[in-house]
Write an enzyme that holds these catalytic residues in place. Structure first.
Site, short mmCIF file in Angstrom:
data_model
loop_
_atom_site.label_atom_id
_atom_site.label_comp_id
_atom_site.label_asym_id
_atom_site.label_seq_id
_atom_site.Cartn_x
_atom_site.Cartn_y
_atom_site.Cartn_z
N HIS A 17 -96.35 6.07 60.50
CA HIS A 17 -95.75 5.12 59.86
C HIS A 17 -96.24 5.36 58.41
CE1 HIS A 17 -96.01 2.45 63.57
NE2 HIS A 17 -94.81 2.65 63.29
N LYS A 41 -90.54 -9.58 71.99
CA LYS A 41 -91.36 -8.29 72.26
C LYS A 41 -92.73 -8.49 72.42
CE LYS A 41 -90.58 -3.60 70.31
NZ LYS A 41 -90.21 -3.07 69.06
N ARG A 90 -87.60 10.45 64.14
CA ARG A 90 -88.54 11.40 64.73
C ARG A 90 -87.69 12.40 65.67
NH1 ARG A 90 -92.06 6.69 67.11
NH2 ARG A 90 -90.22 5.87 66.71
N SER A 128 -96.42 4.04 68.39
CA SER A 128 -97.58 2.94 68.56
C SER A 128 -97.70 2.97 69.98
CB SER A 128 -97.10 1.61 68.01
OG SER A 128 -96.78 1.74 66.68
P1 ADP Z 1 -89.59 -0.58 65.45
O1 ADP Z 1 -90.06 -1.58 66.53
O2 ADP Z 1 -88.55 -1.30 64.59
O3 ADP Z 1 -89.10 0.61 65.97
P2 ADP Z 1 -91.84 0.56 64.70
O4 ADP Z 1 -93.09 0.02 64.09
O5 ADP Z 1 -91.89 1.52 65.98
O6 ADP Z 1 -90.77 -0.28 64.96
O7 ADP Z 1 -91.32 1.78 63.58
C1 ADP Z 1 -91.18 1.52 62.22
C2 ADP Z 1 -90.58 2.62 61.68
O8 ADP Z 1 -91.41 3.77 61.63
C3 ADP Z 1 -89.26 3.23 62.28
O9 ADP Z 1 -88.34 3.61 61.35
C4 ADP Z 1 -89.96 4.29 63.05
O10 ADP Z 1 -88.86 5.08 63.33
C5 ADP Z 1 -90.64 4.83 61.99
N1 ADP Z 1 -91.68 5.53 62.90
C6 ADP Z 1 -92.68 5.22 63.75
N2 ADP Z 1 -93.32 6.35 64.16
C7 ADP Z 1 -93.16 7.49 63.28
C8 ADP Z 1 -93.46 8.68 63.24
N3 ADP Z 1 -94.48 9.41 64.03
N4 ADP Z 1 -93.04 9.72 62.44
C9 ADP Z 1 -91.87 8.81 61.44
N5 ADP Z 1 -91.56 7.86 61.31
C10 ADP Z 1 -92.10 6.96 62.58
#
Ligand code: ADP
Length: 160
Positions: A17, A41, A90, A128
């Site tokens: 992130h 969630k 990703r 996460s």
């Molecule tokens: P959501 O529940 O909306 O998927 P996340 O908190 O998992 O939210 O992710 C928020 C954003 O960060 C999303 O656009 C996700 O694709 C991006 N993201 C999460 N992990 C990574 C990573 N390792 N590399 C690039 N982008 C990421």
């Protein structure tokens, strides 16, 4: 002024992130990292805890603000006068869902654009959920999350 919103669960924030946020902050005048308040969630950290961790890890980035929002992203964008959504991609597996969300957002509000940023290769398998899984079994997540998040995870799992 070009304001972008980077929405997500951030439960908790990872280096993946942070990489997207940092790169986004170099392109847009302001990046608002917005934690979605989603009661459906099951999250490990409360919204307040997630916001606080995000604030700490983005403290050095002057044009990044951390906030939380309820309801539709599009309504939040209007409220904040933001025209761009930043999302990270990703693997191919992210693509279908992201395309769906971007299309519905475009349909709901035509002047909002979604910008996708490709993950830094070293974080392409980082999520996460994986971090929580590893931390739950007391293995080190030092390469995956900033130190404050690692500490918060340790405390959270010790208390559970
Ligand atoms: P959501 O529940 O909306 O998927 P996340 O908190 O998992 O939210 O992710 C928020 C954003 O960060 C999303 O656009 C996700 O694709 C991006 N993201 C999460 N992990 C990574 C990573 N390792 N590399 C690039 N982008 C990421």
């Amino acid at each position: 002024m070009h304001i972008a919103v980077c929405p997500g669960s951030f439960d908790p924030v990872t280096y993946g992130h942070l990489d997207i946020i940092t790169r986004g902050a170099k392109i847009f005048d302001k990046v608002i990292v917005a934690v979605l308040i989603n009661s459906k969630k099951n999250s490990l950290f409360s919204v307040e805890e997630r916001v606080e961790l995000l604030r700490q890890v983005t403290a050095e980035l002057p044009n990044v603000e951390v906030d939380s929002f309820n309801g539709l992203l599009i309504d939040y964008m209007t409220e904040r006068q933001a025209k761009v959504v930043i999302r990270g991609l990703r693997a191919v597996s992210d693509f279908e869902y992201e395309m769906q969300v971007a299309s519905i957002n475009k349909k709901l509000k035509d002047d909002v654009e979604t910008f996708f940023m490709m993950t830094n290769n070293q974080y392409s398998f980082l999520s996460s959920s994986i971090v929580k899984e590893v931390a739950k079994y007391k293995a080190s997540v030092g390469d995956l999350v900033p130190p404050v998040v690692e500490k918060a995870l340790r405390e959270k799992f010790a208390a559970l």
